[in-house]
Write a protein that holds these residues in place. Structure first.
Motif, PDB file in Angstrom:
ATOM      1  N   VAL A 119      -2.673  12.183   0.680  1.00 43.62           N
ATOM      2  CA  VAL A 119      -4.048  12.373   0.206  1.00 43.62           C
ATOM      3  C   VAL A 119      -4.104  12.115  -1.288  1.00 43.62           C
ATOM      4  CG1 VAL A 119      -5.928  14.036  -0.016  1.00 43.62           C
ATOM      5  CG2 VAL A 119      -4.434  14.102   2.001  1.00 43.62           C
ATOM      6  N   TYR A 120      -5.045  11.277  -1.703  1.00 39.95           N
ATOM      7  CA  TYR A 120      -5.238  10.991  -3.131  1.00 39.95           C
ATOM      8  C   TYR A 120      -6.696  11.250  -3.490  1.00 39.95           C
ATOM      9  CZ  TYR A 120      -5.345   8.537  -7.610  1.00 39.95           C
ATOM     10  OH  TYR A 120      -5.503   8.231  -8.929  1.00 39.95           O
ATOM     11  N   GLU A 121      -6.900  12.245  -4.330  1.00 36.95           N
ATOM     12  CA  GLU A 121      -8.243  12.629  -4.776  1.00 36.95           C
ATOM     13  C   GLU A 121      -9.190  12.818  -3.593  1.00 36.95           C
ATOM     14  OE1 GLU A 121      -9.461   9.767  -7.682  1.00 36.95           O
ATOM     15  OE2 GLU A 121      -8.097  10.544  -9.220  1.00 36.95           O
ATOM     16  N   GLY A 122      -8.697  13.528  -2.590  1.00 36.25           N
ATOM     17  CA  GLY A 122      -9.523  13.864  -1.450  1.00 36.25           C
ATOM     18  C   GLY A 122      -9.714  12.759  -0.434  1.00 36.25           C
ATOM     19  N   ARG A 123      -8.916  11.678  -0.543  1.00 36.55           N
ATOM     20  CA  ARG A 123      -9.016  10.562   0.411  1.00 36.55           C
ATOM     21  C   ARG A 123      -7.672  10.354   1.100  1.00 36.55           C
ATOM     22  NH1 ARG A 123      -9.203   6.273  -2.629  1.00 36.55           N
ATOM     23  NH2 ARG A 123      -9.057   7.375  -4.607  1.00 36.55           N
ATOM     24  N   LEU A 124      -7.727  10.129   2.377  1.00 36.60           N
ATOM     25  CA  LEU A 124      -6.515   9.823   3.130  1.00 36.60           C
ATOM     26  C   LEU A 124      -6.130   8.378   2.853  1.00 36.60           C
ATOM     27  CD1 LEU A 124      -4.412  10.675   5.289  1.00 36.60           C
ATOM     28  CD2 LEU A 124      -6.014   9.819   7.016  1.00 36.60           C
ATOM     29  N   VAL A 125      -4.946   8.182   2.252  1.00 38.19           N
ATOM     30  CA  VAL A 125      -4.524   6.826   1.887  1.00 38.19           C
ATOM     31  C   VAL A 125      -3.383   6.321   2.756  1.00 38.19           C
ATOM     32  CG1 VAL A 125      -5.328   7.039  -0.490  1.00 38.19           C
ATOM     33  CG2 VAL A 125      -2.981   7.709   0.067  1.00 38.19           C
ATOM     34  N   ALA A 126      -2.708   7.218   3.467  1.00 33.83           N
ATOM     35  CA  ALA A 126      -1.641   6.798   4.380  1.00 33.83           C
ATOM     36  C   ALA A 126      -1.426   7.898   5.411  1.00 33.83           C
ATOM     37  CB  ALA A 126      -0.348   6.509   3.620  1.00 33.83           C
ATOM     38  N   LEU A 127      -1.019   7.476   6.599  1.00 36.40           N
ATOM     39  CA  LEU A 127      -0.810   8.403   7.707  1.00 36.40           C
ATOM     40  C   LEU A 127       0.466   8.022   8.433  1.00 36.40           C
ATOM     41  CD1 LEU A 127      -1.769  10.585   9.766  1.00 36.40           C
ATOM     42  CD2 LEU A 127      -3.095   8.772  10.883  1.00 36.40           C
ATOM     43  N   GLU A 128       1.326   9.005   8.673  1.00 36.35           N
ATOM     44  CA  GLU A 128       2.556   8.790   9.429  1.00 36.35           C
ATOM     45  C   GLU A 128       2.617   9.765  10.599  1.00 36.35           C
ATOM     46  OE1 GLU A 128       5.943   9.161   6.907  1.00 36.35           O
ATOM     47  OE2 GLU A 128       5.455   7.396   5.717  1.00 36.35           O
ATOM     48  N   LEU A 129       3.136   9.300  11.707  1.00 32.57           N
ATOM     49  CA  LEU A 129       3.318  10.130  12.894  1.00 32.57           C
ATOM     50  C   LEU A 129       4.769  10.000  13.335  1.00 32.57           C
ATOM     51  CD1 LEU A 129       2.185  11.952  15.043  1.00 32.57           C
ATOM     52  CD2 LEU A 129       1.248   9.966  16.212  1.00 32.57           C
ATOM     53  N   GLY A 175       7.240   9.833  11.483  1.00 31.49           N
ATOM     54  CA  GLY A 175       7.890   8.893  10.582  1.00 31.49           C
ATOM     55  C   GLY A 175       7.423   7.463  10.677  1.00 31.49           C
ATOM     56  N   ARG A 176       6.472   7.181  11.583  1.00 34.75           N
ATOM     57  CA  ARG A 176       5.979   5.817  11.753  1.00 34.75           C
ATOM     58  C   ARG A 176       4.588   5.695  11.131  1.00 34.75           C
ATOM     59  NH1 ARG A 176       8.170   7.112  16.805  1.00 34.75           N
ATOM     60  NH2 ARG A 176       6.108   7.522  17.681  1.00 34.75           N
ATOM     61  N   ALA A 177       4.382   4.644  10.355  1.00 31.45           N
ATOM     62  CA  ALA A 177       3.086   4.428   9.703  1.00 31.45           C
ATOM     63  C   ALA A 177       2.024   4.116  10.748  1.00 31.45           C
ATOM     64  CB  ALA A 177       3.192   3.295   8.692  1.00 31.45           C
ATOM     65  N   LYS A 178       0.831   4.704  10.574  1.00 25.73           N
ATOM     66  CA  LYS A 178      -0.289   4.478  11.470  1.00 25.73           C
ATOM     67  C   LYS A 178      -1.509   4.055  10.660  1.00 25.73           C
ATOM     68  CE  LYS A 178       1.882   5.726  15.195  1.00 25.73           C
ATOM     69  NZ  LYS A 178       2.129   4.804  16.318  1.00 25.73           N
ATOM     70  N   GLU A 179      -2.434   3.401  11.352  1.00 22.54           N
ATOM     71  CA  GLU A 179      -3.634   2.928  10.689  1.00 22.54           C
ATOM     72  C   GLU A 179      -4.525   4.115  10.317  1.00 22.54           C
ATOM     73  OE1 GLU A 179      -7.299  -0.215  11.576  1.00 22.54           O
ATOM     74  OE2 GLU A 179      -5.490  -0.227  12.821  1.00 22.54           O
ATOM     75  N   VAL A 180      -4.938   4.168   9.055  1.00 25.78           N
ATOM     76  CA  VAL A 180      -5.772   5.276   8.581  1.00 25.78           C
ATOM     77  C   VAL A 180      -7.079   5.356   9.375  1.00 25.78           C
ATOM     78  CG1 VAL A 180      -7.151   6.080   6.614  1.00 25.78           C
ATOM     79  CG2 VAL A 180      -4.772   5.367   6.270  1.00 25.78           C
ATOM     80  N   GLY A 181      -7.602   4.212   9.777  1.00 25.27           N
ATOM     81  CA  GLY A 181      -8.851   4.193  10.528  1.00 25.27           C
ATOM     82  C   GLY A 181      -8.762   4.861  11.886  1.00 25.27           C
ATOM     83  N   ALA A 182      -7.537   5.101  12.362  1.00 23.87           N
ATOM     84  CA  ALA A 182      -7.344   5.755  13.656  1.00 23.87           C
ATOM     85  C   ALA A 182      -7.128   7.254  13.520  1.00 23.87           C
ATOM     86  CB  ALA A 182      -6.150   5.135  14.373  1.00 23.87           C
ATOM     87  N   ALA A 183      -7.239   7.791  12.313  1.00 20.06           N
ATOM     88  CA  ALA A 183      -6.847   9.184  12.062  1.00 20.06           C
ATOM     89  C   ALA A 183      -7.616  10.174  12.921  1.00 20.06           C
ATOM     90  CB  ALA A 183      -7.026   9.513  10.586  1.00 20.06           C
ATOM     91  N   GLU A 184      -8.925   9.978  13.092  1.00 17.17           N
ATOM     92  CA  GLU A 184      -9.702  10.968  13.835  1.00 17.17           C
ATOM     93  C   GLU A 184      -9.287  11.029  15.300  1.00 17.17           C
ATOM     94  OE1 GLU A 184     -13.773   8.516  14.843  1.00 17.17           O
ATOM     95  OE2 GLU A 184     -13.509   9.343  12.842  1.00 17.17           O
ATOM     96  N   LEU A 185      -8.720   9.951  15.815  1.00 19.52           N
ATOM     97  CA  LEU A 185      -8.201   9.942  17.187  1.00 19.52           C
ATOM     98  C   LEU A 185      -6.772  10.461  17.242  1.00 19.52           C
ATOM     99  CD1 LEU A 185      -9.519   6.459  18.381  1.00 19.52           C
ATOM    100  CD2 LEU A 185     -10.501   8.700  18.902  1.00 19.52           C
ATOM    101  N   LEU A 186      -5.938  10.024  16.309  1.00 20.45           N
ATOM    102  CA  LEU A 186      -4.535  10.408  16.311  1.00 20.45           C
ATOM    103  C   LEU A 186      -4.343  11.894  16.037  1.00 20.45           C
ATOM    104  CD1 LEU A 186      -3.067   7.338  14.414  1.00 20.45           C
ATOM    105  CD2 LEU A 186      -2.528   7.983  16.763  1.00 20.45           C
ATOM    106  N   LEU A 187      -5.241  12.487  15.252  1.00 19.45           N
ATOM    107  CA  LEU A 187      -5.099  13.891  14.864  1.00 19.45           C
ATOM    108  C   LEU A 187      -5.784  14.847  15.833  1.00 19.45           C
ATOM    109  CD1 LEU A 187      -5.720  13.594  11.005  1.00 19.45           C
ATOM    110  CD2 LEU A 187      -3.541  13.593  12.220  1.00 19.45           C
ATOM    111  N   LEU A 188      -6.310  14.318  16.922  1.00 15.26           N
ATOM    112  CA  LEU A 188      -7.112  15.130  17.828  1.00 15.26           C
ATOM    113  C   LEU A 188      -6.352  16.345  18.356  1.00 15.26           C
ATOM    114  CD1 LEU A 188      -9.926  15.207  19.180  1.00 15.26           C
ATOM    115  CD2 LEU A 188      -8.909  14.020  21.122  1.00 15.26           C
TER     116      LEU A 188
END
Length: 217
Positions: free
Chosen positions: A39-49, A51-64
């Motif tokens: 998280v950088y200044e309140g924005r999600l800039v990278a997401l790992e699951l 240890g594997r990088a995932k697309e930030v645009g998929a976060a609302e589905l991946l974090l369900l």
């Protein structure tokens, strides 16, 4: 300052709102997987699951799954408190994204919408083991989380695959996959496909394509 907790004391959506002006790394767990949100200044800039990088645009589905994570734990550390490895990854992620990224309040709202859609459309969700295959090319650009799902899943949908199989190979929660497949069915892009030998076809898939950077074997 670092802080710790579990999702009983503070639900994930409230936690995201709390971090809406902060910078650092949030590590969270459900019962099966480990998530790392940079998280950088309140924005999600990278997401790992795991240890594997995932697309930030998929976060609302991946974090369900974190919505139902119960007493699973989370930990947030500010930039100053990161170890050398996390700090390097954070610096790379934030420099690559620049002024972009996904605002955490938008992520929290997106997760709430997904949860609401699942509740209201539960009876419409496709069966987990029904096989679907791409019926026609995508004619109009997809948006948001559906676009991210398509980017991850379109290769194996061309062969025919079930929601459960997509979930296993993609790290997407099964409910998220079912909701996305429902969206693609509604747009006429998928059709149901009979499959006589599921295990044989999936083995052939593993020999021919990779899914989100992971071999299907």
């Amino acid at each position: 300052m670092a802080f710790f907790g579990n999702f009983i004391s503070i639900p994930i959506q409230n936690l995201l709102e709390l971090l809406s002006s902060r910078s650092g790394v949030l590590k969270a767990e459900d019962y099966f997987k480990t998530y790392r949100l940079m998280v950088y200044e309140g924005r999600l800039v990278a997401l790992e699951l795991d240890g594997r990088a995932k697309e930030v645009g998929a976060a609302e589905l991946l974090l369900l799954n974190l919505l139902d994570a119960g007493d699973s734990i989370f930990e947030f550390r500010t930039i100053q408190e990161l170890d050398a490895g996390d700090l390097t990854r954070f610096q790379v992620a934030s420099s690559e994204v620049g002024p972009g990224g996904l605002p955490l309040f938008s992520l929290a709202m997106g997760m709430a919408k997904v949860q609401d859609d699942l509740e209201h459309r539960a009876a419409e969700l496709p069966h987990a083991d029904t096989v679907y295959i791409l019926d026609k090319p995508i004619e109009k650009p997809l948006e948001g989380s559906l676009k991210a799902f398509w980017n991850a899943a379109h290769q194996i949908l061309e062969w025919g695959v079930s929601c459960r199989e997509i979930s296993v190979y993609s790290d997407y929660p099964l409910r998220s996959v079912q909701l996305c497949v429902l969206g693609l069915l509604g747009r006429g892009y998928l059709q149901e496909k009979p499959r006589e030998n599921s295990s044989e076809q999936i083995q052939n898939l593993g020999d021919l394509v990779s899914f989100d950077g992971i071999d299907l074997v």
